[in-house]
Design a protein around this motif. Structure first.
Motif, short mmCIF file in Angstrom:
data_model
loop_
_atom_site.label_atom_id
_atom_site.label_comp_id
_atom_site.label_asym_id
_atom_site.label_seq_id
_atom_site.Cartn_x
_atom_site.Cartn_y
_atom_site.Cartn_z
N GLU A 137 0.64 -1.26 0.17
CA GLU A 137 0.27 0.12 0.10
C GLU A 137 0.66 1.09 -0.38
OE1 GLU A 137 -3.98 0.09 2.50
OE2 GLU A 137 -2.58 -1.37 3.26
N VAL A 138 0.11 2.08 -0.95
CA VAL A 138 1.25 2.64 -0.84
C VAL A 138 0.36 4.35 -0.84
CG1 VAL A 138 2.54 4.98 -2.79
CG2 VAL A 138 3.11 2.64 -2.88
N PHE A 139 1.03 5.21 -0.39
CA PHE A 139 0.46 6.33 0.41
C PHE A 139 1.29 8.15 -0.62
CE2 PHE A 139 -1.36 3.47 2.88
CZ PHE A 139 -2.24 4.00 3.16
N ALA A 140 0.40 9.21 -0.51
CA ALA A 140 0.97 10.64 -0.56
C ALA A 140 0.81 11.64 -0.05
CB ALA A 140 0.64 10.64 -2.37
N PRO A 141 1.17 12.37 0.91
CA PRO A 141 1.02 13.30 1.44
C PRO A 141 0.09 14.65 0.99
CG PRO A 141 2.43 13.76 0.58
CD PRO A 141 3.01 12.87 -0.06
#
Length: 416
Positions: free
Chosen positions: A401-405
Motif C-alpha cells: 500500500e502506497v500513500f502520498a502526502p
C-alpha cells in the motif's frame, strides 16, 4: 624540554599528563593550563594556540584566551585556497617556515619591535611582552601555501600587560611546557580526528560505536527507525553529458539539499549509493511520533532547498533537477558486514529493501514523495494522506500500500 623545570612547570606538567590520559579536549587543557600559570603568578593577559587537524569542513583550529572572554574557538582553512588571518598578520607563518621554536617580542618601551601587524594591535591594547612557541609534528599538512606544505605542528603564544613584561624565569617556564603541551594537543587531536573521520564516513551514531569497540564482523544490533531514501532523477544522463567535475559538483549540491536536510532534523544519513541517499530517524531516540515528524520536516526542508537550487540552475541556463523520496518505518538491523578485513557499517532487513523498492513507485505514479502504511499509521494526520493504491514491489511477496502526502512536499516531476 631543556634543563630542569621550575617548580611551577614541574607541578603543571604532572597535571597535564593526567589530562592526556583522561581524554580531555586540548582546548579544555589549554584553558586550564593558562589558569594554572596565572595561579603560579605568571601574569598572562592573552593566550593563543592553534594546530592543524583532519576534518572534512576545516583544516585546523585556533583558540584564544583572555580574562574577559575566556576561551574562544575559531576553525580555519575551510577554503584551502584562502590564507587565514593568523598566518597573514602574525609571526606564526614566519615561525613555521623558518622552524623557529621560540619567538619573543617586546611590545613597549625602548626595545619594542612591532614587525608584524598583529603585534601592533597587541601594543595598542596595552600588551607589553609577547612569546610565541612552536613544536613541529611528523605528518602531512594540506595547504595552498607552498611554504607550509608538509608541515604540521602546534603553535602557542602568551602575552602580558605587566609593564616590565615577563621575567626570564617565566619565559623559561613557558618554554619548558611547550613540548608537554604539544604532546597533550597531539594525543587529543588524534582522538578527535578518529572521531571526526568515523562520524564522516560511518555516521554520528555509528562512529562512536565503532570507536568504542564494535569492530568485529557480525557485530549487529536491532532498532526501530523511520527509513528515508531519496533518489535523483536522470543521473545517468547527467553523468554522460557533464564533465566529471561538474557532475560531482551537481551530485554534491543535491546531497546538500536532501541529506543536509536529514541532518538538520536530527536524522542520520547512512550511505550514499550513487545518486541516492539512505538515512534513518531512530525511533529509540526521537520517539514514534517524533521520528515521523522529523522526517516530514526534513522532506519539507529538502524540497525548499532543492527549489532554491533549481532556481540557481535556471538562472545559469541549466535544467532543474527532479528527485523522489520514499518514507517507511520498521525494525532493521545495523552493524558490520564484509570480508574478514574489510567491513562496512550497514543496515539490513526487509524494511530497507522495501524502502528502496517503494522509492521506485514515485516514478510510476508521478508523486515525488510516497510513504508506506507503516509510516503513515504513526501520524496524527494519517487520515489526510491520499491512498494511491497497492503496488507489487520486486522481491516483496505482497502488494504494497502506497500513500502520498496531503500537500505537495516536492514539485511534480512534470513541473520541473
Amino acid at each position: 624540554m631543556q634543563g630542569k623545570p621550575s617548580a611551577a612547570a614541574a607541578s603543571i606538567v604532572e597535571w597535564m599528563v593526567g589530562a592526556a590520559l583522561h581524554s580531555k579536549p586540548s582546548e579544555e587543557t589549554f584553558a586550564q593550563l593558562v589558569e594554572a600559570l596565572r595561579n603560579h603568578g605568571i601574569p598572562i593577559d592573552r593566550a593563543f594556540f592553534a594546530h592543524p587537524t583532519l576534518h572534512p569542513l576545516y583544516h585546523g583550529a585556533a583558540f584564544e584566551w583572555t580574562p574577559a572572554t575566556g576561551l574562544t574557538r575559531e576553525t580555519y582553512g575551510g577554503d584551502v585556497d584562502a590564507p587565514h588571518d593568523i598566518l597573514a598578520r602574525s609571526p606564526v607563518r614566519h615561525v613555521i617556515v623558518n622552524e623557529v621554536t621560540r619567538f619573543r617580542r617586546r611590545l613597549s618601551g625602548p626595545g619594542a619591535m612591532l614587525d608584524f601587524p598583529l603585534l601592533e594591535d597587541f601594543a595598542a591594547e596595552g600588551l607589553t611582552d609577547y612569546l610565541l612557541l612552536a613544536v613541529r609534528f611528523d605528518g602531512f599538512r594540506t595547504t595552498a601555501d607552498d611554504d607550509l606544505k608538509g608541515r604540521s605542528g602546534m603553535v602557542c603564544s602568551f602575552a602580558t600587560k605587566r609593564p616590565e613584561g615577563f621575567t626570564d624565569e617565566e619565559i623559561e617556564t613557558l618554554d619548558w611546557l611547550r613540548k608537554p603541551l604539544a604532546i597533550v594537543v597531539k594525543i587529543a587531536d588524534q582522538r578527535q580526528v578518529a572521531l571526526s573521520l568515523a562520524e564522516c564516513y560511518i555516521g554520528k551514531e555509528a562512529g562512536p560505536l565503532v570507536l568504542g569497540g564494535a569492530i568485529r564482523r557480525g557485530d549487529f544490533a536491532t532498532t526501530r527507525a523511520v527509513v528515508w531514501l531519496s533518489d535523483l532523477r536522470s543521473s545517468t544522463e547527467l553523468a554522460m553529458s557533464l564533465p566529471r567535475e561538474e557532475f560531482v559538483s551537481t551530485i554534491n549540491e543535491f546531497f546538500d539539499c536532501t541529506a543536509g536536510a536529514v541532518e538538520e532534523e536530527e536524522g542520520e544519513p547512512l550511505s550514499f549509493i550513487g545518486d541516492a541517499a539512505l538515512a534513518i530517524f531512530p525511533i529509540e531516540r526521537l520517539g514514534e511520533a517524533g521520528a515521523r515528524a522529523a522526517a516530514l520536516r526534513a522532506a519539507s526542508r529538502a524540497a525548499e532547498a532543492s527549489e532554491e537550487m533549481n532556481n540557481r540552475r535556471r538562472a545559469r541556463g541549466k535544467a532543474p533537477l527532479a528527485w523522489g523520496l520514499a518514507l517507511h518505518a520498521g525494525e532493521l538491523g545495523y552493524g558490520n558486514l564484509g570480508s574478514p578485513t574489510r567491513h562496512s557499517w550497514s543496515v539490513i532487513g526487509p524494511v530497507v529493501n522495501e524502502t528502496a523498492r517503494l522509492e521506485g513507485i514515485t516514478k510510476l505514479i508521478g508523486e515525488p514523495v510516497v510513504a508506506s502504511r507503516a509510516f503513515v499509521e504513526g501520524l496524527e494526520s494519517a487520515a489526510d494522506w491520499r491512498a494511491m493504491g497497492a503496488f507489487p514491489l520486486e522481491g516483496v511477496p505482497r502488494a504494497f500500500e502506497v500513500f502520498a502526502p496531503p500537500a505537495r512536499i516536492c514539485a511534480r516531476e512534470d513541473a520541473a
